[in-house]
Every structure is written in C-alpha cells, then in structure tokens.
Scaffold this motif. Sequence first.
Motif, short mmCIF file in Angstrom:
data_model
loop_
_atom_site.label_atom_id
_atom_site.label_comp_id
_atom_site.label_asym_id
_atom_site.label_seq_id
_atom_site.Cartn_x
_atom_site.Cartn_y
_atom_site.Cartn_z
N VAL A 254 0.83 -1.20 0.00
CA VAL A 254 0.00 0.00 0.00
C VAL A 254 0.87 1.25 0.00
O VAL A 254 1.84 1.35 0.75
CB VAL A 254 -0.92 0.01 1.24
CG1 VAL A 254 -1.70 1.32 1.32
CG2 VAL A 254 -1.88 -1.16 1.20
N SER A 284 -9.12 -0.56 5.74
CA SER A 284 -8.77 -0.01 4.43
C SER A 284 -7.71 -0.85 3.75
O SER A 284 -7.77 -1.11 2.54
CB SER A 284 -8.29 1.44 4.58
OG SER A 284 -9.30 2.26 5.11
N LEU A 288 -8.01 -2.92 0.24
CA LEU A 288 -7.08 -2.73 -0.87
C LEU A 288 -6.51 -4.04 -1.40
O LEU A 288 -6.06 -4.11 -2.54
CB LEU A 288 -5.94 -1.79 -0.44
CG LEU A 288 -6.32 -0.31 -0.32
CD1 LEU A 288 -5.22 0.48 0.35
CD2 LEU A 288 -6.63 0.27 -1.70
N ARG A 296 -2.16 0.67 -5.19
CA ARG A 296 -3.01 0.63 -4.02
C ARG A 296 -2.71 1.85 -3.14
O ARG A 296 -1.63 1.96 -2.59
CB ARG A 296 -2.79 -0.65 -3.22
CG ARG A 296 -3.14 -1.92 -3.98
CD ARG A 296 -2.78 -3.15 -3.18
NE ARG A 296 -3.22 -4.38 -3.83
CZ ARG A 296 -2.96 -5.60 -3.36
NH1 ARG A 296 -2.27 -5.74 -2.23
NH2 ARG A 296 -3.39 -6.66 -4.01
N LEU A 298 -3.65 4.64 -0.03
CA LEU A 298 -4.32 4.95 1.23
C LEU A 298 -3.94 6.38 1.59
O LEU A 298 -2.76 6.68 1.77
CB LEU A 298 -3.90 3.99 2.34
CG LEU A 298 -4.47 4.25 3.73
CD1 LEU A 298 -5.99 4.20 3.71
CD2 LEU A 298 -3.92 3.25 4.74
N ASN A 315 -9.35 5.10 0.64
CA ASN A 315 -8.62 4.10 -0.13
C ASN A 315 -9.27 3.93 -1.50
O ASN A 315 -10.42 4.31 -1.70
CB ASN A 315 -8.58 2.76 0.62
CG ASN A 315 -9.94 2.09 0.70
OD1 ASN A 315 -10.40 1.49 -0.28
ND2 ASN A 315 -10.60 2.20 1.86
#
Length: 383
Positions: A254, A284, A288, A296, A298, A315
């Motif tokens: 992420v 979140s 993802l 991805r 956040l 997200n």
Amino acid sequence: MNSLSGSTHSVEEKIIKFLEETEEDFLSLWKESIILREDDIFKDRVSGNGHQMYLLVKKSLKSSIKDEEIKELAYKVAKERVLSKSNIGEFVYNVNVGRSTVIKYIIKSGISINDLQPIIDQINDHFDRYCYHAVTRYTELKDIEIKEKMVFVNQSHKDRLSLLGQMSSSFVHEFRNPLTSVMGFVKLLKNENPALKYMDTIEHELDQLKFRITQFLHASKLEVADKNKEEILVKKLFDEITAFLYPSIVDGDVKLSMTIDPTCTIVAVKDEIKQVLVNIILNSIDALKHNNSIDRKLCIKSEVRQESILFNITNNGPEIPEETKEAIFEPFYTTKSLGTGIGLYVCKSLIEKHNGTIYCESYKNKTSFIITLPINEKKPTVD
C-alpha cells in the motif's frame, strides 16, 4: 356532506334506484378489476368491504353520513391491510377502481351531466375521506409495528452484547495476563539478543493480538471517563499508528500518504481514539487487497473546521454497496468470512462517546471514512 335539496331529490332517488338495480354487476366488475393477492389472509373480506363502501355511498345520497361512519370502515380495512402485509399502494388503487366504477355506472343512468356533477363531487368527497382515514391509520399501525420490531432488535442486540461482555471479561482475564508476560519476555530477549531474527515480527504480531483483545473489551464496556482524557497532538498520534501498522502496510503493498496539521490537538482518551483509527486503517488495507492493480493508495488527511477536526481516511479499493454503508456500523454485521462484526460498531460507539461523528462514503475506486471530533483550542508548542 348533506344530500342535495329541492329539485335534485328526484335525481338522487333515480341514482339510488339505478345503483340498486346494478349492484351485483358493479361489485362483480370491481372485484375483477382490483389487485388481490392469493396469499392475502383477508381476501375473503375484500368484497364485503367494497360492498360496505358502496352502501355508504348510497346512504349519502339519501341523507348526510357522519365522518365517524367512514372512519370506522377505513380503520377496519387499514388493520386488515397491515395484518395481511399488503402494499398500501394496492389498497389505494382498489379504492380508486371502486370510485371510477361507481361514477361510470351513474353516468349510465341517463341523467344529464349537469344534474350529476354535484352528486359526483359528493361521491368523490366520500372516497377521498375514506382513503385519507385508511392510509393514515395504516401508516400509524405500520409505525407501531416497526417500533415494536426495533425494540425487539435492540433488546436482541443488548442481549448479545451482554453475552459478549461476559465472554470478553473471561477472555481478557484468561488471555491478557499470559499475553503480557509473553510480550515482556520478548522485549527482554530482544534487548539481550538484538541480532536475533524475527523478533520484530513476533513483537508486532503480539501487539496486534493485544489490540484485538482490547477491541472485544471495548465492545462490552463503552465508557469515556473524563479523568482519562488528555491533550493529544494529532500528528504524533498518526505517526505512532503508522509505525505500529507499518508491517501491514508493507505486506499489503500500500502507498500511504498523509496530510496532517502539525499543530492540531484534540482532548480525548488516547487509547480509544487510537483504536478507532487503527481499525479504520486496517479495514482499508484489507479492502485494498481486493484491488488487483499495482496502484493501491491509502490517503489520510486532517482538516480543521471551526470547532471540529475532520479526519478523512480514503482508499481506492472496491466500492461498498449503498445498502451496506449504514449496516457496517451495526453490531455483528460483517462481510468477512472470519469477521466478528464488532470493529466498526466499536468505532462508532467510541467516536459518539467523544461527541463526534463517523460515516462512510463509497464510490467506484474510492471509499472514505470521515470522522469529526471536537477540537481543542489550545495548541501546544511543537518541538
């Protein structure tokens, strides 16, 4: 409404006689035209109710009828419609079929339209009042039914939460003490053997386990004591949280971005607000994982709005369906195969105990959890 007087008496008498002669044909045609479900438990009473309204119309042509007479029939039918779980739209349709059929029949009586118009207005008035009283009563009964169901649902939730509270107390007692001991020995091992492999991973997993145990505890005891509140520097709080969740962020591949006011503070119970934010961010990251793209994202932002601070955790995972957005904050609701359904419920309860709000917005490739909390006017000095 009073019947027509003077020269119109003969008109009324002709209409009454005509309606009596065509009564069976009228009721047969009306019954063929209405909506009536086979599973309606009161379907055998529908014809009788229609006939009663028909008789009231005839009676009104002879003399005035009291509103209570119309209301009595309307209330009886409304109760039957509620008990039969029928749609109120079907009832209104059937009433209007009856209205139009009566008017069509009296037009065929051979009386001039000028003489009929006052009678038609009178009939429309009776049908309007009947429909009004029935729909109003239907709505009242439905509201009572919904409230009774909500009392049952709320009591069911309370019972389950009470059971969860008892389980949590036992769970925490049985697991927290040995967990604390294990965490203490891991720290000793890490200090004595700094080069020992996997210690950071073990320590992180134990912290995650402690967090989950605390989550169960908060689910059964949602209290915010003023004496436990403290002034919290928001930027520092998020730094602690992201450091705690760093392994999960890396594991989920992420990309995290944060825009946090470095001077903003809130007054709150730190562990509880931290638990809320950790839970939302973990959810979140889980979401993802369903995003198959390599991008991805956040994004965490804070924004000061008058006397409140707004946290936006966004997200680019899958969209949460509209019908699910409210349900996700209900206790025991979960879409995860191994979920408990208490995480977001605890988050909402803790935020509301802090006089804040939390809600979800979700669109294609963008889901946001928005939290507002009262802000502290005093801003500490930043080192």
